[in-house]
Design a protein around this motif. Structure first.
Motif, short mmCIF file in Angstrom:
data_model
loop_
_atom_site.label_atom_id
_atom_site.label_comp_id
_atom_site.label_asym_id
_atom_site.label_seq_id
_atom_site.Cartn_x
_atom_site.Cartn_y
_atom_site.Cartn_z
N TYR A 83 19.51 -9.37 43.73
CA TYR A 83 19.94 -10.75 43.78
C TYR A 83 18.74 -11.63 43.53
CZ TYR A 83 18.23 -11.05 48.61
OH TYR A 83 17.47 -11.02 49.73
N ALA A 84 19.00 -12.78 42.93
CA ALA A 84 17.92 -13.70 42.57
C ALA A 84 18.32 -15.09 43.03
CB ALA A 84 17.70 -13.68 41.06
N LEU A 85 17.31 -15.88 43.35
CA LEU A 85 17.55 -17.24 43.84
C LEU A 85 16.67 -18.20 43.07
CD1 LEU A 85 17.22 -16.45 47.66
CD2 LEU A 85 19.23 -16.20 46.20
N ALA A 86 17.21 -19.34 42.72
CA ALA A 86 16.40 -20.34 42.02
C ALA A 86 17.01 -21.72 42.18
CB ALA A 86 16.29 -19.99 40.54
N PRO A 87 16.15 -22.74 42.18
CA PRO A 87 16.67 -24.10 42.15
C PRO A 87 17.33 -24.33 40.80
CG PRO A 87 14.25 -24.09 42.14
CD PRO A 87 14.69 -22.68 42.18
N HIS A 88 18.41 -25.05 40.79
CA HIS A 88 19.19 -25.07 39.55
C HIS A 88 18.46 -25.78 38.41
CE1 HIS A 88 20.32 -29.21 40.50
NE2 HIS A 88 20.63 -29.31 39.24
N ASP A 89 17.52 -26.63 38.72
CA ASP A 89 16.85 -27.34 37.62
C ASP A 89 15.80 -26.49 36.93
OD1 ASP A 89 15.07 -27.29 39.65
OD2 ASP A 89 14.75 -29.44 39.75
N ARG A 90 15.55 -25.30 37.44
CA ARG A 90 14.63 -24.42 36.72
C ARG A 90 15.37 -23.48 35.78
NH1 ARG A 90 11.01 -20.98 39.94
NH2 ARG A 90 10.51 -20.34 37.83
N LEU A 91 16.65 -23.57 35.77
CA LEU A 91 17.46 -22.64 34.97
C LEU A 91 17.88 -23.28 33.66
CD1 LEU A 91 19.61 -21.48 37.96
CD2 LEU A 91 17.74 -20.22 36.89
N HIS A 92 17.77 -22.51 32.60
CA HIS A 92 18.15 -23.02 31.29
C HIS A 92 19.10 -22.03 30.65
CE1 HIS A 92 14.74 -25.53 32.04
NE2 HIS A 92 14.00 -24.45 32.19
N ILE A 93 20.34 -22.31 30.73
CA ILE A 93 21.31 -21.40 30.15
C ILE A 93 21.20 -21.47 28.63
CG2 ILE A 93 23.75 -20.95 29.86
CD1 ILE A 93 24.14 -21.64 32.72
N ARG A 94 21.11 -20.32 28.02
CA ARG A 94 20.79 -20.30 26.60
C ARG A 94 21.86 -19.60 25.78
NH1 ARG A 94 15.99 -16.50 25.68
NH2 ARG A 94 14.76 -18.40 25.60
N ARG A 95 22.91 -19.18 26.40
CA ARG A 95 23.95 -18.52 25.63
C ARG A 95 25.28 -19.15 26.00
NH1 ARG A 95 24.75 -13.34 27.61
NH2 ARG A 95 26.32 -13.08 26.00
N ALA A 96 26.19 -19.13 25.05
CA ALA A 96 27.55 -19.55 25.37
C ALA A 96 28.17 -18.49 26.26
CB ALA A 96 28.37 -19.73 24.10
N GLY A 97 29.18 -18.85 26.97
CA GLY A 97 29.89 -17.87 27.78
C GLY A 97 29.19 -17.55 29.09
N VAL A 98 28.25 -18.41 29.45
CA VAL A 98 27.56 -18.22 30.73
C VAL A 98 27.83 -19.46 31.56
CG1 VAL A 98 25.33 -17.97 31.84
CG2 VAL A 98 25.77 -16.83 29.66
N SER A 99 28.26 -19.29 32.78
CA SER A 99 28.59 -20.47 33.58
C SER A 99 28.40 -20.17 35.05
CB SER A 99 30.04 -20.88 33.32
OG SER A 99 30.90 -19.88 33.81
N TRP A 100 28.55 -21.21 35.86
CA TRP A 100 28.38 -21.05 37.30
C TRP A 100 29.75 -20.94 37.96
CZ3 TRP A 100 23.71 -19.90 38.75
CH2 TRP A 100 22.64 -20.31 37.96
#
Lengths: 205, 205
Positions: B85-102
């Motif tokens: 499992y991984a944890l991160a503040p959401h503003d450090r995340l950059h979704i780079r592919r379609a089909g990826v969501s929260w």
DNA sequence: ACAAAAGTGTTCCTGTTACACCCATGT
DNA sequence: ACATGGGTGTAACAGGAACACTTTTGT
């Protein structure tokens, strides 16, 4: 029991602990010292493989067994090592091979590095889970005295405990059933025998 | 990112969590829903593989990442799944592919069974470690307000907390450094910013 | 008789809970 | 001026720690 065929990708390894007088783990003697481990067979679960390793080394079934951690294997060794730890009262164990013996885990004895890490980590896990999981009872027979139980807590937690506080605390956090007989052994008052009825729900796995 | 090549023996899978408003995990949309996972390459560590899966899915490096459990793979799937499992503040995340969501982890959304178990178990682990490991801080920026921190505790622990008691408790169990500036954002008093100096030694891994 | 472990309560202290008001700001 | 979240102390309570003597037995 052969560990680390160079071709085996996944290996299950088990640190088996018991308490005789102090905490001890099962050590396979050899050039270096190891703990029981086996490559996982084709249609075998990880846990089944760990139990098989345990059976072949110590002739024991139906032990408390829990996954500890999964390690990367070294170069030339297995691809990964899925480590387990197991707990049992020493009188349920039947060592069936030469070169298998009990060793003290805390001075970190002569065992190959990967296996030493497993043993050490299992000791820490044990101490950590002592308070909120029914770890201690796994070292005892079905019926046990509070004195025996306290000894287990003291050995795993590595500190002496006050008898009265211990009893109060233990009776508050576990559901102990007072049986109607006692154990007489030695020049002193016989000790009442207890059973553990139910484990309180632990917080995590 | 392809999960479960039928031939892949060992797969690392990662449940990545963040907090926006509630706790959310990264879900790869598809027919069924999955979490990032990749077969472990020849000379790659398990953790490196997990990070690679995370990078390819969310373009993030240097996250808090911890091993969760190792599962048997299903028939026709991988041999074992090493879950992280991984944890991160959401503003450090950059979704780079379609089909990826929260997605919200708690109503156990549409995700393949093996991955659903990982997400659920990670949530439990998170709540369990909250008090004695620096979990909450992983969802926040380097400097944060006590209000933000309390919100994280409330979300992961799933219960409202008293502000004054929270502050006392948190300052007693973690070494927080009071910086000299504050954050002004909204029609109210600005909030002092803190940093976490040092994690207290946790009991187990 | 004595040695050896079993068994049993009370006091103190510490940490946790419950609770209400003023402060600094943006609009 | 008012609405909004930031910030602070105290009193009641519960759980943990310290502490000493009597009981039952085998030898």
């Amino acid at each position: 029991m052969n560990d680390t065929k160079p071709s085996a990708p996944i290996v299950a390894a088990v640190a088996l602990f018991t308490i005789r007088d102090k905490l001890e783990f099962l050590r396979l003697e050899g050039e270096q010292g190891r703990i029981p481990s086996l490559p996982v067979e084709e249609d075998e679960t990880l846990e089944a493989c760990a139990r098989r390793a345990l059976w072949e080394a110590a002739g024991i079934e139906e032990v408390f067994l829990e996954q500890l951690y999964t390690f990367d294997g070294g170069p030339g060794g297995p691809r990964v090592i899925v480590a387990y730890y197991a707990l049992a009262p020493h009188d349920r164990l039947h060592i069936r091979r030469a070169g298998v013996s009990w060793a003290d885990p805390t001075p970190a004895p002569i065992v190959v590095e990967e296996h030493r890490v497993i043993v050490e980590r299992a000791c820490e896990r044990l101490a950590g889970k002592l308070e909120y999981a029914p770890i201690a009872y796994q070292f005892l027979a079905d019926r046990f005295t509070l004195g025996e139980l306290q000894t287990v807590y003291e050995i795993i937690g590595r500190q002496a405990l006050d008898k009265r506080n211990f009893r109060r605390r233990i009776r508050a956090s576990w559901d102990l059933v007072e049986t109607h007989d006692a154990r007489r052994e030695g020049p002193h008052r016989p000790a009442r025998l207890y059973r553990l009825r139910d484990a309180r729900p632990p917080l995590e796995g």
